[in-house]
Design a protein around this motif. Structure first.
Motif, PDB file in Angstrom:
ATOM      1  N   VAL A  47      15.203 -23.467 -44.565  1.00 28.20           N
ATOM      2  CA  VAL A  47      13.899 -23.042 -44.033  1.00 28.20           C
ATOM      3  C   VAL A  47      14.115 -22.076 -42.874  1.00 28.20           C
ATOM      4  CG1 VAL A  47      11.855 -23.838 -42.768  1.00 28.20           C
ATOM      5  CG2 VAL A  47      12.606 -25.065 -44.805  1.00 28.20           C
ATOM      6  N   LEU A  48      15.056 -22.392 -41.998  1.00 26.91           N
ATOM      7  CA  LEU A  48      15.305 -21.536 -40.833  1.00 26.91           C
ATOM      8  C   LEU A  48      16.009 -20.232 -41.214  1.00 26.91           C
ATOM      9  CD1 LEU A  48      16.286 -24.284 -38.261  1.00 26.91           C
ATOM     10  CD2 LEU A  48      14.215 -22.864 -38.250  1.00 26.91           C
ATOM     11  N   TRP A  49      16.869 -20.257 -42.208  1.00 26.96           N
ATOM     12  CA  TRP A  49      17.501 -19.013 -42.649  1.00 26.96           C
ATOM     13  C   TRP A  49      16.449 -18.058 -43.207  1.00 26.96           C
ATOM     14  CZ3 TRP A  49      21.593 -22.403 -45.422  1.00 26.96           C
ATOM     15  CH2 TRP A  49      22.610 -22.747 -44.523  1.00 26.96           C
ATOM     16  N   GLU A  50      15.399 -18.623 -43.756  1.00 26.04           N
ATOM     17  CA  GLU A  50      14.301 -17.814 -44.284  1.00 26.04           C
ATOM     18  C   GLU A  50      13.414 -17.283 -43.161  1.00 26.04           C
ATOM     19  OE1 GLU A  50      11.185 -18.767 -47.635  1.00 26.04           O
ATOM     20  OE2 GLU A  50      13.026 -19.913 -47.988  1.00 26.04           O
ATOM     21  N   ASN A  51      13.142 -18.141 -42.163  1.00 26.47           N
ATOM     22  CA  ASN A  51      12.242 -17.792 -41.051  1.00 26.47           C
ATOM     23  C   ASN A  51      12.751 -18.423 -39.772  1.00 26.47           C
ATOM     24  OD1 ASN A  51       9.909 -16.495 -42.495  1.00 26.47           O
ATOM     25  ND2 ASN A  51       9.942 -18.457 -43.549  1.00 26.47           N
ATOM     26  N   ASP A  52      13.556 -17.717 -39.038  1.00 20.39           N
ATOM     27  CA  ASP A  52      14.103 -18.225 -37.779  1.00 20.39           C
ATOM     28  C   ASP A  52      12.986 -18.337 -36.735  1.00 20.39           C
ATOM     29  OD1 ASP A  52      16.003 -19.110 -35.980  1.00 20.39           O
ATOM     30  OD2 ASP A  52      16.779 -17.111 -35.533  1.00 20.39           O
ATOM     31  N   GLY A  53      13.099 -19.325 -35.871  1.00 22.89           N
ATOM     32  CA  GLY A  53      12.151 -19.454 -34.769  1.00 22.89           C
ATOM     33  C   GLY A  53      10.871 -20.192 -35.123  1.00 22.89           C
ATOM     34  N   LEU A  54      10.898 -21.029 -36.140  1.00 17.97           N
ATOM     35  CA  LEU A  54       9.704 -21.791 -36.516  1.00 17.97           C
ATOM     36  C   LEU A  54       9.517 -22.984 -35.586  1.00 17.97           C
ATOM     37  CD1 LEU A  54      10.021 -21.961 -40.414  1.00 17.97           C
ATOM     38  CD2 LEU A  54       8.502 -20.513 -39.077  1.00 17.97           C
ATOM     39  N   LEU A  77      21.637 -31.411 -35.961  1.00 11.91           N
ATOM     40  CA  LEU A  77      21.992 -29.995 -36.181  1.00 11.91           C
ATOM     41  C   LEU A  77      22.260 -29.288 -34.859  1.00 11.91           C
ATOM     42  CD1 LEU A  77      19.497 -29.087 -39.052  1.00 11.91           C
ATOM     43  CD2 LEU A  77      22.006 -29.091 -39.210  1.00 11.91           C
ATOM     44  N   GLU A  78      21.504 -29.633 -33.847  1.00  5.52           N
ATOM     45  CA  GLU A  78      21.723 -29.035 -32.525  1.00  5.52           C
ATOM     46  C   GLU A  78      23.056 -29.499 -31.945  1.00  5.52           C
ATOM     47  OE1 GLU A  78      18.893 -27.883 -28.834  1.00  5.52           O
ATOM     48  OE2 GLU A  78      18.809 -29.999 -29.438  1.00  5.52           O
ATOM     49  N   ASN A  79      23.381 -30.780 -32.089  1.00  6.45           N
ATOM     50  CA  ASN A  79      24.662 -31.304 -31.595  1.00  6.45           C
ATOM     51  C   ASN A  79      25.847 -30.653 -32.295  1.00  6.45           C
ATOM     52  OD1 ASN A  79      23.437 -33.018 -29.760  1.00  6.45           O
ATOM     53  ND2 ASN A  79      23.451 -34.786 -31.140  1.00  6.45           N
ATOM     54  N   LYS A  80      25.655 -30.241 -33.541  1.00  7.13           N
ATOM     55  CA  LYS A  80      26.718 -29.557 -34.288  1.00  7.13           C
ATOM     56  C   LYS A  80      26.785 -28.069 -33.939  1.00  7.13           C
ATOM     57  CE  LYS A  80      26.576 -32.801 -38.080  1.00  7.13           C
ATOM     58  NZ  LYS A  80      26.767 -33.021 -39.494  1.00  7.13           N
ATOM     59  N   GLY A  81      25.801 -27.591 -33.184  1.00  7.54           N
ATOM     60  CA  GLY A  81      25.804 -26.202 -32.746  1.00  7.54           C
ATOM     61  C   GLY A  81      25.169 -25.222 -33.714  1.00  7.54           C
ATOM     62  N   PHE A  82      24.460 -25.715 -34.742  1.00  9.68           N
ATOM     63  CA  PHE A  82      23.871 -24.828 -35.741  1.00  9.68           C
ATOM     64  C   PHE A  82      22.487 -24.300 -35.361  1.00  9.68           C
ATOM     65  CE2 PHE A  82      26.581 -27.499 -38.734  1.00  9.68           C
ATOM     66  CZ  PHE A  82      27.617 -26.590 -38.729  1.00  9.68           C
ATOM     67  N   THR A 100      21.651 -20.577 -34.363  1.00  7.20           N
ATOM     68  CA  THR A 100      22.704 -20.068 -33.482  1.00  7.20           C
ATOM     69  C   THR A 100      23.667 -19.207 -34.302  1.00  7.20           C
ATOM     70  OG1 THR A 100      24.116 -21.954 -33.942  1.00  7.20           O
ATOM     71  CG2 THR A 100      22.582 -22.170 -32.063  1.00  7.20           C
ATOM     72  N   GLU A 101      24.642 -18.643 -33.627  1.00  9.74           N
ATOM     73  CA  GLU A 101      25.673 -17.871 -34.338  1.00  9.74           C
ATOM     74  C   GLU A 101      26.425 -18.768 -35.320  1.00  9.74           C
ATOM     75  OE1 GLU A 101      26.167 -14.563 -34.465  1.00  9.74           O
ATOM     76  OE2 GLU A 101      24.362 -14.492 -33.233  1.00  9.74           O
TER      77      GLU A 101
END
Length: 144
Positions: A47-54, A77-82, A100-101
């Motif tokens: 979902v985020l790869w399609e629309n970042d910043g949701l 996902l945040e703890n993994k740095g994604f 993230t990068e």
């Protein structure tokens, strides 16, 4: 007797849908294990790869998940740095999610997964399209 027939497992629509969802999700597991994410986390990332910043709410709507289910997924996902989560300046009640990068690098690796799944199942493109069309038609009727 008719009533008893309706309760047989073989006469249920829900059962083969449940089983196929479980089995297909299971096919993803080895590929997702390599990326260190679960299937629900993979859905969030798509979902985020399609629309970042949701916003969290928007992600939940797209995936049919409530915030109680989604929040732990996002934390992992945040703890993994994604991903990173940030409160919107205009309205601090709204939390937006950004890739993230490392999340972008994950996308590059994940691009190979759909083709691997198609190869494992060995169905035609037409079979996939027919199945998706039928399921979406039913889902749209349920949503109304």
């Amino acid at each position: 007797m008719q009533h008893q027939e309706s309760l047989k497992l073989q006469n249920q629509l829900c059962f083969p849908l449940y089983v196929i969802a479980k089995e297909i999700t299971g096919l993803y597991r080895p590929f997702l294990d390599e990326l260190d994410i679960t299937y629900p986390q993979y859905l969030v990332m798509m979902v985020l790869w399609e629309n970042d910043g949701l916003s969290v709410n928007h992600i939940g709507e797209k995936l049919y998940l409530d915030s109680g289910t989604l929040t732990p997924l996002l934390k992992r996902l945040e703890n993994k740095g994604f991903i990173s989560r940030k409160r919107k300046k205009e309205d601090e009640r709204v939390v937006e999610v950004f890739i993230t990068e490392a999340g972008k690098a994950l996308q590059t690796k994940a691009c190979e997964i759909p083709a691997k799944i198609y190869k494992k199942i060995d169905a035609t493109e037409e079979d996939w399209l027919d199945l998706k069309t039928s399921v979406m038609k039913i889902l749209n009727k349920i949503e109304k």
